[in-house]
Write a protein that holds these residues in place. Structure first.
Motif, PDB file in Angstrom:
ATOM      1  N   PRO A 221      -7.933   4.633   6.025  1.00  0.00           N
ATOM      2  CA  PRO A 221      -6.505   4.871   6.287  1.00  0.00           C
ATOM      3  C   PRO A 221      -5.902   5.642   5.115  1.00  0.00           C
ATOM      4  O   PRO A 221      -6.168   5.311   3.958  1.00  0.00           O
ATOM      5  CB  PRO A 221      -5.911   3.459   6.392  1.00  0.00           C
ATOM      6  CG  PRO A 221      -7.070   2.564   6.646  1.00  0.00           C
ATOM      7  CD  PRO A 221      -8.244   3.193   5.966  1.00  0.00           C
ATOM      8  N   SER A 225      -0.365   4.279   4.158  1.00  0.00           N
ATOM      9  CA  SER A 225      -0.412   3.713   5.511  1.00  0.00           C
ATOM     10  C   SER A 225      -0.016   2.244   5.500  1.00  0.00           C
ATOM     11  O   SER A 225      -0.365   1.496   4.571  1.00  0.00           O
ATOM     12  CB  SER A 225      -1.820   3.853   6.093  1.00  0.00           C
ATOM     13  OG  SER A 225      -2.196   5.204   6.236  1.00  0.00           O
ATOM     14  N   ASP A 226       0.724   1.820   6.534  1.00  0.00           N
ATOM     15  CA  ASP A 226       1.026   0.403   6.752  1.00  0.00           C
ATOM     16  C   ASP A 226      -0.072  -0.160   7.650  1.00  0.00           C
ATOM     17  O   ASP A 226      -0.321   0.379   8.748  1.00  0.00           O
ATOM     18  CB  ASP A 226       2.392   0.232   7.416  1.00  0.00           C
ATOM     19  CG  ASP A 226       3.534   0.629   6.489  1.00  0.00           C
ATOM     20  OD1 ASP A 226       3.373   0.468   5.258  1.00  0.00           O
ATOM     21  OD2 ASP A 226       4.556   1.128   6.996  1.00  0.00           O
ATOM     22  N   ILE A 227      -0.734  -1.219   7.184  1.00  0.00           N
ATOM     23  CA  ILE A 227      -1.883  -1.754   7.903  1.00  0.00           C
ATOM     24  C   ILE A 227      -1.758  -3.261   8.094  1.00  0.00           C
ATOM     25  O   ILE A 227      -0.952  -3.927   7.436  1.00  0.00           O
ATOM     26  CB  ILE A 227      -3.198  -1.450   7.144  1.00  0.00           C
ATOM     27  CG1 ILE A 227      -3.160  -2.091   5.747  1.00  0.00           C
ATOM     28  CG2 ILE A 227      -3.428   0.059   7.034  1.00  0.00           C
ATOM     29  CD1 ILE A 227      -4.468  -1.959   4.975  1.00  0.00           C
ATOM     30  N   ARG A 235       0.412  -2.296   2.490  1.00  0.00           N
ATOM     31  CA  ARG A 235       0.463  -0.834   2.411  1.00  0.00           C
ATOM     32  C   ARG A 235      -0.655  -0.346   1.495  1.00  0.00           C
ATOM     33  O   ARG A 235      -0.872  -0.890   0.410  1.00  0.00           O
ATOM     34  CB  ARG A 235       1.813  -0.363   1.891  1.00  0.00           C
ATOM     35  CG  ARG A 235       1.890   1.136   1.605  1.00  0.00           C
ATOM     36  CD  ARG A 235       3.297   1.622   1.431  1.00  0.00           C
ATOM     37  NE  ARG A 235       4.035   1.527   2.691  1.00  0.00           N
ATOM     38  CZ  ARG A 235       5.306   1.926   2.844  1.00  0.00           C
ATOM     39  NH1 ARG A 235       5.970   2.428   1.814  1.00  0.00           N
ATOM     40  NH2 ARG A 235       5.899   1.814   4.016  1.00  0.00           N
ATOM     41  N   VAL A 266      -3.901   0.020  12.115  1.00  0.00           N
ATOM     42  CA  VAL A 266      -3.011   0.841  11.289  1.00  0.00           C
ATOM     43  C   VAL A 266      -1.694   0.978  12.036  1.00  0.00           C
ATOM     44  O   VAL A 266      -1.627   1.576  13.115  1.00  0.00           O
ATOM     45  CB  VAL A 266      -3.625   2.235  11.020  1.00  0.00           C
ATOM     46  CG1 VAL A 266      -2.652   3.096  10.222  1.00  0.00           C
ATOM     47  CG2 VAL A 266      -4.950   2.106  10.286  1.00  0.00           C
ATOM     48  N   LYS A 268       1.199   2.405  10.773  1.00  0.00           N
ATOM     49  CA  LYS A 268       1.816   3.699  10.489  1.00  0.00           C
ATOM     50  C   LYS A 268       0.948   4.435   9.481  1.00  0.00           C
ATOM     51  O   LYS A 268       0.662   3.906   8.414  1.00  0.00           O
ATOM     52  CB  LYS A 268       3.234   3.500   9.926  1.00  0.00           C
ATOM     53  CG  LYS A 268       3.923   4.807   9.561  1.00  0.00           C
ATOM     54  CD  LYS A 268       5.301   4.526   8.940  1.00  0.00           C
ATOM     55  CE  LYS A 268       5.982   5.813   8.501  1.00  0.00           C
ATOM     56  NZ  LYS A 268       7.281   5.542   7.842  1.00  0.00           N
ATOM     57  N   ARG A 269       0.517   5.623   9.843  1.00  0.00           N
ATOM     58  CA  ARG A 269      -0.336   6.397   8.956  1.00  0.00           C
ATOM     59  C   ARG A 269       0.485   7.044   7.858  1.00  0.00           C
ATOM     60  O   ARG A 269       1.544   7.612   8.091  1.00  0.00           O
ATOM     61  CB  ARG A 269      -1.102   7.490   9.719  1.00  0.00           C
ATOM     62  CG  ARG A 269      -2.136   6.928  10.688  1.00  0.00           C
ATOM     63  CD  ARG A 269      -2.919   8.037  11.366  1.00  0.00           C
ATOM     64  NE  ARG A 269      -3.728   8.799  10.425  1.00  0.00           N
ATOM     65  CZ  ARG A 269      -4.932   8.440  10.005  1.00  0.00           C
ATOM     66  NH1 ARG A 269      -5.460   7.289  10.426  1.00  0.00           N
ATOM     67  NH2 ARG A 269      -5.609   9.196   9.179  1.00  0.00           N
ATOM     68  N   GLY A 270      -0.034   6.938   6.627  1.00  0.00           N
ATOM     69  CA  GLY A 270       0.642   7.545   5.489  1.00  0.00           C
ATOM     70  C   GLY A 270       0.313   9.027   5.382  1.00  0.00           C
ATOM     71  O   GLY A 270      -0.474   9.572   6.146  1.00  0.00           O
ATOM     72  N   ASN A 271       0.936   9.676   4.379  1.00  0.00           N
ATOM     73  CA  ASN A 271       0.717  11.111   4.193  1.00  0.00           C
ATOM     74  C   ASN A 271      -0.375  11.408   3.172  1.00  0.00           C
ATOM     75  O   ASN A 271      -0.614  12.560   2.819  1.00  0.00           O
ATOM     76  CB  ASN A 271       2.024  11.811   3.787  1.00  0.00           C
ATOM     77  CG  ASN A 271       2.645  11.183   2.538  1.00  0.00           C
ATOM     78  OD1 ASN A 271       1.977  10.485   1.774  1.00  0.00           O
ATOM     79  ND2 ASN A 271       3.932  11.425   2.343  1.00  0.00           N
TER      80      ASN A 271
END
Length: 306
Positions: A221, A225-227, A235, A266, A268-271
């Motif tokens: 991830p 990302s929020d997992i 995070r 996951v 929200k996927r991070g940048n």
């Protein structure tokens, strides 16, 4: 007619060369070859099988004249002595003409048909008078070749920080571009004095494992990302790519290291940027991308003159 892959020349060129009749050669055999530059000494690497040739990018072609004889060895030793005197001659003439160029090395081809002068310069140099003067003094054809600092190391460097002969002077036939992004991804020190090679540019070896790191990182991830894990929500703060582990900040503000297999989903996927992707981070990424295309590139300008 057998064909072999042969390495030759001061710049470690690699080409496919045809042997005569029933001649056979083994790895590391010294041979006299004919290239488009003239007669040269080469080292046999292997047979030119379809698989081996497919690994080469734009190889040169020529023929193997013969195995190197004792007389050829004596001529080579004599040629090395001539090259040392030729360096002094070229350096003297450059100084007399006050040309804005730095002599790096002089290569004397085996057949004496040509002398190649390698030099560094910040801009184009009008060396027509230099070539005429050198041709008159040395009584042979003169070829001028402008090179970059990485090629300078390829010609002159001996050992790297690792204690082994520098890669550009041994097995590398082409020197790929290297960027700071590669060092960052592999978590190498960013101290320029420790990640720079003998040429002053980023070490070529930073690229060797980069593709593997990229492939492994794709399975993790992205940072930010929020997992959801077996231990709760969190995070992703960082990666340990080779170990397949994640540094995660949990909801209770604990930072823990977990295996990637412990991630259940996951949210929200991070940048992929530490610190949430600031403008400074984005500018730095753009600079890295530019470095990857331009940093460590060779500045070769082949300008043969007679």
């Amino acid at each position: 007619m057998a064909k072999y892959i042969v390495r030759y020349g001061a710049m470690r060129f690699i080409g496919v060369f045809s042997a005569r009749a029933k001649d056979e050669y083994n790895r590391d055999d010294k041979v006299i070859i004919r290239t488009k530059r003239g007669l040269e000494v080469g080292d046999v690497l292997c047979e030119a099988t379809d698989d081996a040739v497919s690994q080469l990018s734009d190889p040169a072609f020529g023929s193997i004249m013969r195995a190197m004889s004792d007389e050829d060895v004596k001529q080579t030793v004599h040629m090395v002595g001539d090259a040392q005197r030729e360096v002094e001659t070229v350096r003297r003439v450059i100084g007399e003409m006050n040309l804005p160029m730095q002599l790096v090395d002089v290569e004397h081809l085996f057949g004496g048909e040509r002398i190649i002068v390698y030099y560094l310069a910040e801009s184009r140099v009008d060396f027509r008078e230099l070539v005429k003067s050198l041709a008159s003094e040395l009584q042979t054809r003169i070829e001028m070749r402008q090179i970059g600092v990485r090629d300078e190391a390829k010609l002159l460097a001996d050992y790297g920080d690792c204690g082994k002969p520098v890669c550009c002077n041994t097995h590398l036939s082409e020197m790929p571009p290297v960027s700071m992004r590669m060092a960052k991804l592999q978590k190498a020190t960013l101290d320029p004095t420790k990640i720079s090679g003998r040429c002053g540019r980023l070490k070529c070896c930073l690229r060797y494992e980069y593709d593997t790191y990229e492939e492994l990182q794709r399975d993790l991830p992205p940072i930010g990302s929020d997992i959801v894990t077996n231990s709760g929500r969190g995070r992703v703060l960082n990666h340990e790519i080779l170990a397949g582990q994640l540094l995660v900040r949990m909801e209770d503000n604990r930072n823990i290291m977990i295996d990637a297999s412990d991630v259940l989903t996951v949210l929200k996927r991070g940048n992929g940027q530490t610190g949430g992707g600031s403008r400074r981070g984005k500018r730095r990424d753009k600079k890295d991308a530019a470095d990857e295309s331009g940093d460590n590139s060779q500045s070769n300008s082949d300008t043969p003159k007679e």
